[in-house]
Design an enzyme around this catalytic site. Sequence first.
Site, PDB file in Angstrom:
ATOM      1  N   ALA A  11       1.072  -1.373  -0.049  1.00  0.00           N
ATOM      2  CA  ALA A  11      -0.021   0.141  -0.136  1.00  0.00           C
ATOM      3  C   ALA A  11       0.998   1.274  -0.062  1.00  0.00           C
ATOM      4  O   ALA A  11       0.555   2.257   0.824  1.00  0.00           O
ATOM      5  CB  ALA A  11      -0.974   0.093   1.240  1.00  0.00           C
ATOM      6  N   ILE A 119       3.672  -6.176  -9.901  1.00  0.00           N
ATOM      7  CA  ILE A 119       4.471  -4.903 -10.432  1.00  0.00           C
ATOM      8  C   ILE A 119       5.871  -4.802  -9.744  1.00  0.00           C
ATOM      9  O   ILE A 119       6.679  -3.985 -10.432  1.00  0.00           O
ATOM     10  CB  ILE A 119       3.637  -3.723 -10.074  1.00  0.00           C
ATOM     11  CG1 ILE A 119       2.121  -3.771 -10.493  1.00  0.00           C
ATOM     12  CG2 ILE A 119       4.324  -2.363 -10.544  1.00  0.00           C
ATOM     13  CD1 ILE A 119       1.200  -2.620 -10.220  1.00  0.00           C
ATOM     14  N   THR A 120       6.123  -5.536  -8.672  1.00  0.00           N
ATOM     15  CA  THR A 120       7.466  -5.479  -7.993  1.00  0.00           C
ATOM     16  C   THR A 120       8.430  -5.664  -8.734  1.00  0.00           C
ATOM     17  O   THR A 120       8.387  -6.671  -9.507  1.00  0.00           O
ATOM     18  CB  THR A 120       7.305  -6.490  -6.721  1.00  0.00           C
ATOM     19  OG1 THR A 120       6.209  -6.160  -5.974  1.00  0.00           O
ATOM     20  CG2 THR A 120       8.577  -6.184  -6.092  1.00  0.00           C
ATOM     21  N   ARG A 152       4.609   5.103 -22.331  1.00  0.00           N
ATOM     22  CA  ARG A 152       5.707   6.285 -22.599  1.00  0.00           C
ATOM     23  C   ARG A 152       6.235   6.480 -23.759  1.00  0.00           C
ATOM     24  O   ARG A 152       6.227   7.726 -24.131  1.00  0.00           O
ATOM     25  CB  ARG A 152       7.021   5.757 -21.754  1.00  0.00           C
ATOM     26  CG  ARG A 152       6.746   5.834 -19.884  1.00  0.00           C
ATOM     27  CD  ARG A 152       7.847   5.439 -19.141  1.00  0.00           C
ATOM     28  NE  ARG A 152       7.595   5.637 -17.933  1.00  0.00           N
ATOM     29  CZ  ARG A 152       8.115   4.832 -16.764  1.00  0.00           C
ATOM     30  NH1 ARG A 152       8.824   3.673 -17.212  1.00  0.00           N
ATOM     31  NH2 ARG A 152       7.879   5.330 -15.594  1.00  0.00           N
ATOM     32  N   HIS A 176      11.355  -5.832 -18.846  1.00  0.00           N
ATOM     33  CA  HIS A 176      11.554  -4.550 -18.351  1.00  0.00           C
ATOM     34  C   HIS A 176      13.052  -4.083 -17.907  1.00  0.00           C
ATOM     35  O   HIS A 176      13.043  -4.425 -16.748  1.00  0.00           O
ATOM     36  CB  HIS A 176      10.330  -4.498 -17.127  1.00  0.00           C
ATOM     37  CG  HIS A 176      10.021  -3.123 -16.640  1.00  0.00           C
ATOM     38  ND1 HIS A 176       9.594  -1.983 -17.408  1.00  0.00           N
ATOM     39  CD2 HIS A 176      10.097  -2.617 -15.456  1.00  0.00           C
ATOM     40  CE1 HIS A 176       9.396  -0.793 -16.740  1.00  0.00           C
ATOM     41  NE2 HIS A 176       9.870  -1.005 -15.466  1.00  0.00           N
TER      42      HIS A 176
END
Length: 320
Positions: A11, A119-120, A152, A176
Site C-alpha cells: 500500500a 508490479i514489483t 511512455r 522490463h
Amino acid sequence: MARKKIALIGAGMIGGTLAHLAAQKELGDVVLFDIAEGIPEGKGLDIAESSPVDGYDSRLKGTQDYKDIADADVCIVTAGVARKPGMSRDDLLGINLKVMKSVGEGIKEHAPNALVICITNPLDAMVWALQKFSGLPKEKVIGMAGILDSARFRYFLAEEFNVSVESVTAFVLGGHGDTMVPLERYSTVAGIPLPDLVEMGWTTQDKVDSIIERTRKGGGEIVALLKTGSAYYAPAASAIQMAESYLRDKKLVVPCAASLSGEYGLNDLYVGVPIVLGAGGCERIVEVKFSDEEKAMFDNSVGAVRELMDACIKLDPSLA
Ligand code: A3D
C-alpha cells in the site's frame, strides 16, 4: 451480483494510487494489505472519505492480515522496495525476492482463484518467482511493464507529432529494463507505421532513435526527478487497465510479462509479449514475427531476464 474484490498487496505509492483508481472506477471493493501498520488503513479511509464527493460505491479496508484478502478476484502486488537514485531495478532483487515468497504464500492460502498482477521489480524475475511461490496457474499470474513502457513511448511520439495520444499505438516487448525492445514497425499513428511516418517527413530517424532511448530510460528519468522513489501514477493506471480487461472480459491485446511455454522458442520464463487478456487471464500469447535486428534485441533482453532468474535461484534454490 456481488461486488468484485480487489486485493492490493503493498500500500505504498503505487498501492495507494491503485486503490484510488480501482475505487473511482468501481471495479469492486478494495483491500489494502501492507506490513506497515496504519498506512493501508489511513489510505483506505482517506480514499473512502472522497467517495461521497466523487460519487462511487466501493468499500475500502486496510489490513496487515492476509485473511482479509480471502477470495479476492484480483491481487495486484507492489510489495517490496522501489528504486532510489543510483539504484538499478536489479539492485532490488535480494530484498524483493523474499517479499515475493511471503506474498506468494499469502495469496496461495487465501486467494488461490485470483488473477495476480505483479508490479514489483525487477519485474520479469519477480513475477516468475511469484508464480512459483504461489503455485497458481501460469495464465493467472502476469506482470505489468509493457503497457507502461508502451504508454511512455506513445506519449513521447504523440508529443513529437502533436497528435492525440489516443491516435498513437506502440509496442514495447522484452524484459522490463534497459534492454526492453520498442518495435518501430508495429508502432503507428492511426495505423501508419513509424518507418512510413519518417519517409513521409513527419519526423526523422534521429528523433525516433532518441525517443526510443528516452523510453528505455523512462523509469530512471522519473526516479532522478522524484529523488525519493519511482513512478507511480502511470504504473498504477497500467495495472488497472489489466485488472479491468480481466474483470470485464474485454480481451484487450496488450504487452504483459507472461509465462512462455514454447512461444518464441522459450520455456519456463516470463518476458514481455503481446497477450489477449480476458476472463481466463492470459488467454493467448501473440507471436510477433521479428526482423533479424528485432530478434537480436529480444534475445539480448531475454538473456538479461535469465541472468536475474539465475541470481534468484542462487538465493533460493527451491526456484530451480
Ligand atoms: P513503495 O511506495 O515503497 O511501496 C512498497 C510497499 O510495500 C511499502 O508500503 C512497504 O511497506 C510494502 N511492503 C514491503 N514488504 C512487504 C511485505 N512483505 N508484504 C506486504 N507489503 C510489503 O514502492 P512503490 O509503490 O513506489 O513501488 C512498488 C514496486 O513497484 C517497487 O518494487 C518498484 O520498483 C516497482 N515498480 C515497477 C514498475 C514496473 O513498471 C514494473 C514501475 C514502477 C515501480
